[in-house]
Structures are given as C-alpha cells and as structure tokens.
Design a protein around this motif. Sequence first.
Motif, short mmCIF file in Angstrom:
data_model
loop_
_atom_site.label_atom_id
_atom_site.label_comp_id
_atom_site.label_asym_id
_atom_site.label_seq_id
_atom_site.Cartn_x
_atom_site.Cartn_y
_atom_site.Cartn_z
N MET A 400 0.81 -1.22 0.00
CA MET A 400 0.00 0.00 0.00
C MET A 400 0.85 1.28 0.00
O MET A 400 0.32 2.37 0.09
CB MET A 400 -0.93 -0.02 1.21
N ASP A 402 1.94 3.53 -1.82
CA ASP A 402 1.88 4.15 -3.14
C ASP A 402 1.50 5.64 -3.01
O ASP A 402 1.32 6.14 -1.90
CB ASP A 402 0.90 3.40 -4.05
N ASP A 404 -1.14 7.13 -3.48
CA ASP A 404 -2.43 7.45 -2.88
C ASP A 404 -2.34 7.61 -1.38
O ASP A 404 -3.23 8.18 -0.75
CB ASP A 404 -3.44 6.34 -3.19
N LEU A 405 -1.29 7.00 -0.79
CA LEU A 405 -1.19 6.99 0.67
C LEU A 405 -0.64 8.34 1.17
O LEU A 405 0.39 8.80 0.68
CB LEU A 405 -0.26 5.85 1.11
#
Lengths: 595, 137
Positions: A400, A402, A404-405
Amino acid sequence: MKTIPSLSLKNSPIPIAIMQVGGQIVATSDALFSFFEYSSNQTITDITDLFGEVSEAFNKGIRTNEEFSEDIKVLSNTGELRWLKANVYPLSKKEKLFHISFYDFSQKIEYDLARQANNIAKVGSWTVDLVNNEVHWSSETRAIHELPAEYMPDLEKGINFYKEGESRECIIEAISECIASGKPFDLELIIITGKSNEKWVRAMGSAEQVNGKVLSLSGVFQDIDQAKRQRLNYEVLSDRLRVAINSANVGVWDFDLINKNLFWDEKMYDLYGISKSDFKGVYEAWESTIHPEDKERAGNEVDLAIKGEKKFDTEFRIVKKDGEIAFIHAEAEVFCNKEGKPYRLIGANTDVTRSKRRDQRLTQLLNVTEEQNQRLLDFTNIVSHNLRSNSSNISMLSGMLDADLPLEKQKQFIEMIRTSAERLDETIVQLNDVVKIQATSKYDMDRMPLRPMIEKVIESINGLVLETSPLLDIDIDDSIKVLGFKPFLNSVFLNLFTNAIKYREPSRQLKIEIRAKVLNDNTIISFTDNGIGINLEKNRSKIFGIYKTFHSNKDAKGVGLFITKNHMEAMGGKIEVQSTLGAGTTFNLCFNNSI
Amino acid sequence: MSANEMFLVDDDLFFRVASDVLIKRGIPELDIVQFENGLEAYQALVERVENLESLPKLLFLDLNMPIMSGWEFLEELKGVSSTICEQIQIYIVSSSIAPEDVNLFETYDFVNGYISKPLNLQDLEKVNETLSLIGDV
C-alpha cells in the motif's frame, strides 16, 4: 475181606496212614510220626491231627471212592511252610478204608519258584572253579549272552563278551581283584552278545576262600538292558530339562491339591529371595509373598485354573524379604484324574522384572517422545503464525506504499515494516535456539554448583532488577550441584527470572523465593514468585507450548517456557508448574544427577 | 437493516493499521471498528444484540489472540444467539495455514469464509460481492 497189614505197615519207611471214611485214623506207619513231627508216645487218631481241617477237594476225593492225590499245605513246628502230596487209594469199598501215603515236595516247589523268578527277572548264575579251571554258566546266563545251550564258556571267552573299552577294562579289574583279594564286585556293564547285540548287564561276583586262598568265584548275571536304557534316556532328558530350566531362569513348583502340599524347586527359592527353611511348603506361604495389590487377583486366577475355567497364565508382583519388588510371570497346568477332578497343579515362574522395567522405561521414553513430537507439531503450526503474521504485514504494508497513501501514513507504514522485519529476524533466532536444543547431547554436561550460577544470572539482568527491586530470598546450600549444560542452565534461570519480573503483580512488591534440595539422584529446585499467576485449569496443557501466552501483557511472546522445557528435557530433567491466579506461581525443576 | 459497520478483530496492531487502509479502499462504504481480542468484540456484540439495526454487516476474526481467541469467540457466539450469526457475515482472517485450523472452520456453518493473511484487495472484492447480494435481498 482183607485184614489190615499192620506189621508191614508199621515198619514202612514211608509215612502212611489208614483212614476210615469219617476221618478216623485206624493204623499208621512209624514213619508217619516223625514225618508230621509227632513223638512216638503221642497218638494220632484223626486225619485233622495231621493237617488240620481237610479241604473240600479232599472230601470230594474220598466220596468218589477212587484213587486220587491232593496237595496239602502245612506249617512245620518251626513255622515253615511245607508242601505235602497225599496219595489216596481205597483199600476196601465195603469197609470204606483208605490208604494214604505222604510225600514232602517243598524243596521242589522252592526250586521251581526260584527258577520261575529267575526267568522273569532274567537272572543267570555262573561259577569259576580256579583249581580245575572250569567255568559253568546257568542256562539263563547263556540266554542273556544269546548263545546256544551247548555253548562251553571259559574265563577268557566270558570276559571277551564285555564290550571293548570301559566295560572290558572294568570287568578284568574286578575279576582280578576278586581272585587276588576276594573282594566282591557288582557292576553295570555292556556286553556284546553272541548275536552281536549290545546289552546292559549287571554282573555280581564273590570269591570262595579256603585258608585265605581263593578257590572259586561265583556270581549272578542279570539282563538290565531295558531298565538301564530307560534310566539313561531319562537322565539325558532330565539333564536337558535342567539346563533349559536353569538357563531360562525358571522356577518350578508342584502343588498337591489333595494334601495341600506345595513343592518348590531350588530356583523358586532364588526367585522369591527366601531360603528353604523359611518356607512351610503350603499355599498360604506363597500367598503371603505376593504384593498386597495383586494378592486377590492372583488367588482368583489360581481358583479359576483349578476349576478349569481359565488357563493359569498371569503376572503378579512379589515382595521379597528385603522389601524389593519383583515381577513374576507364572504359568501352570492342571492335572485331573479319570473322573476329571483336578489333583495336581504344576507351574513355572520366571522373574520378568528386568524386561518389565525395560518396558516401563520404553513407555516413559515413548511418552517423552510423543510429548516432544506434539511440541514439534505446535512448533511448526505456531511458527507459521509468527513468521507469516510478520511477513504478511510486511507484504500488506509495502503493497500500500503508493502515491495514494498520505505522507503521514507512509512514514508510519515504513516504521511498521522495519519493526516487522526485526520481529521476523527475532523469531528466526528463537527457532534456531530450539533447533540447537534438539541437537545437544547429554555427553556435554557438567556438574555445576547451583548458587554461583544463579547469582551470575541475577547479575546479568541487573538493569531489570534495579528497576523493579524485587525481594530475593535465595536459600541454597553451597554444596548443591546440578548436572547440566551451562548455556541451557543459564537460559532456564534467566527465563524464570524475566518471567517473574514481566508477570509481577503491579500492586505489590515482587518477591522471588528459591529453594533447593537433593533427593536420591535428583536435585530439586523450587522457584516461587508472588506474581499474577496463571489459570492452570484452562492452560495446563499448553503452558509449555510454543508461542502460548496467557496474559494480556504486550511483551508476552510465548516462546520462553517452551524453550525452558526443552532445555530441561535435553539435560534429562523435568519442569513442573503450580500456580494460583492472583497469588503467584511456583516452577519446580528436577535435575537428574545420575545420567 | 444493519449498521454500515464492520468489526476488525485482531491483536496485531500492524495488521489492524494496514487492514484499515486496505478495507477503506476495497469496501469504502463500511466504517471500521477495531478490537484487540475476541472478548472485546463479543462484549460489543452482546451490547448491540437488543437492536438488530446496530449490528455490523461484516466481521473479520483473527484466530490466535490472547484473552479470547478466535475459536473461543465463535464458541461463545454459537451458544448465545443465532440472530447474530445470521445477521453478520463472519470471515476468519488468519496467518495460520495449519490444516487443523482450516478444517475446524468448516464446523461453524455461520462462518462465511477463511481468508489467509496477507489480506488483499481481491479478498475484499469477493467479500463485497456477497455483502451486496445480501443487501439486494
């Protein structure tokens, strides 16, 4: 119309009586008196004076009025049995007079009896006339030699019938000595008969001496072949049996059910560790040696065997005089008479203590192995948990990471990935420890003084100890040592101390009490704390399992006690736990010092 | 019918943090309530059982947890209320791939599935499908 020839009758050398039909003796010869041991001034008036009550056969003979003879048994004045033959013939039918003459054939009877007996017993006789160098064999002696009746023996021929070797040497020696000194002999030897058969004989001989000079030898010769062979066979068999019984360490007993007599052979006394004089030879004495817990069952099994309901094949314990307990395996056979009633019980006992103890030891080892297997199973299962939970976290978190985080989350995730990686490494180190334990041998162990070792462990966790300031109550005699492997011992005590500190009850001061004692071959150490305790009812089966924790404590990793137990067992020891929730925990360590 | 909530029951903080992010991506309409062990989650359910509307739609259950493990939680649930069992989609989410665990889960017919960690978006898509099916009914 004849007159009684009294004169000629009176002088006859033959014992004669003239009898009337009623039994009255009307005339006798003088010879009759001496024949029947009467003196001449006594009178003989009735036939019963001569031989007492007359037999029915004699009376019947008289009634026929014909000539007959009858054998009569009488006792002489000295009590010897005499066989008489009475020859009876009627003198005159009208006057009913009978002429009876007597004849004593006792000697002939004896001779016949002896001959019959000899034939049955296969006994022959022999004589050697040393003066005329003549040898005489009886017919039976010839028969035993399987020689014809016309066979003429001499001393040398006679000796040569004895089998070459021991038998012949023996007979030569015996005869030589008998001739030289008159010493009699009685030997059991082998002859080779005229038909080349081997035969066991008994040769007895003695010398006849005149003025200290042996003139002749005579003796008895008996065929004992059958009896001797049976006896030899029996000896061979019983020798074999004895060797078998001795080598198998088997005791044999024989119980006479009618007279309640119990016989034990020597081995039985050995097995039961008692001497013959202590034993009354009764069933009760056997019963009294049996272990109290086995007595009723063993007794019942004997009863069942006697009733024929169950074969006697059982095991029981006995208590020896010195209190030692032995395991006995017993088998028996019941012997019944023609009516099917048991009269005898013969049994064999073996001491199976050694194999029994071996069995127990094997069972013990099997249990330990099974336990270890169970723990290895736990190990593989829970290892997967610890390894996988950390690796799966790393995988999830990194997946996770990436764009977006949010940055904040990214930082947190990276920190978590790092920690997970460390835990993964830590787990692998612990697993390595477990593997090392399994590979350690008992031969690396030393005897080490207990007290200094514990003090060193406390030193090594000085920081923790200072922080929590526990009350340490260590009472261990300086002489007490334990047999172990130093790194394992350190690890065991380190783990117990850190556990006690980790799971202390925060509301009170931690107190740790350590005691040690030596019992037989064991050193037993108790390690007690007053911490929060463990609910054993719920957790007993898994307390020493890998990665089992029982507390909400965040530090609990659940590997410590698993490794501790494995360390103890690798050193041949044991660890046990007692605990009361809220009050504290005691670990008992038992070290075996005799490995 | 039920609250738009899911329970996440796991003693591993890292897993909860990671799952929280993942579930928000996979099933964004659910609010996530976290529990550290079976007992906390069980107590929360018992409180809400009076009001069916307040029960969560979904429950992710770890197995190895201190205080009350996942199995103990399921046993308690079995004994208490079939409504809870019927109302909630329960998934075991465990790192264990031990056959005993996988086999044991099948004895609980009210458990909808067994998800092996690490949890991923594909797992969540499948879970979401069954959730929407029930939602349609």
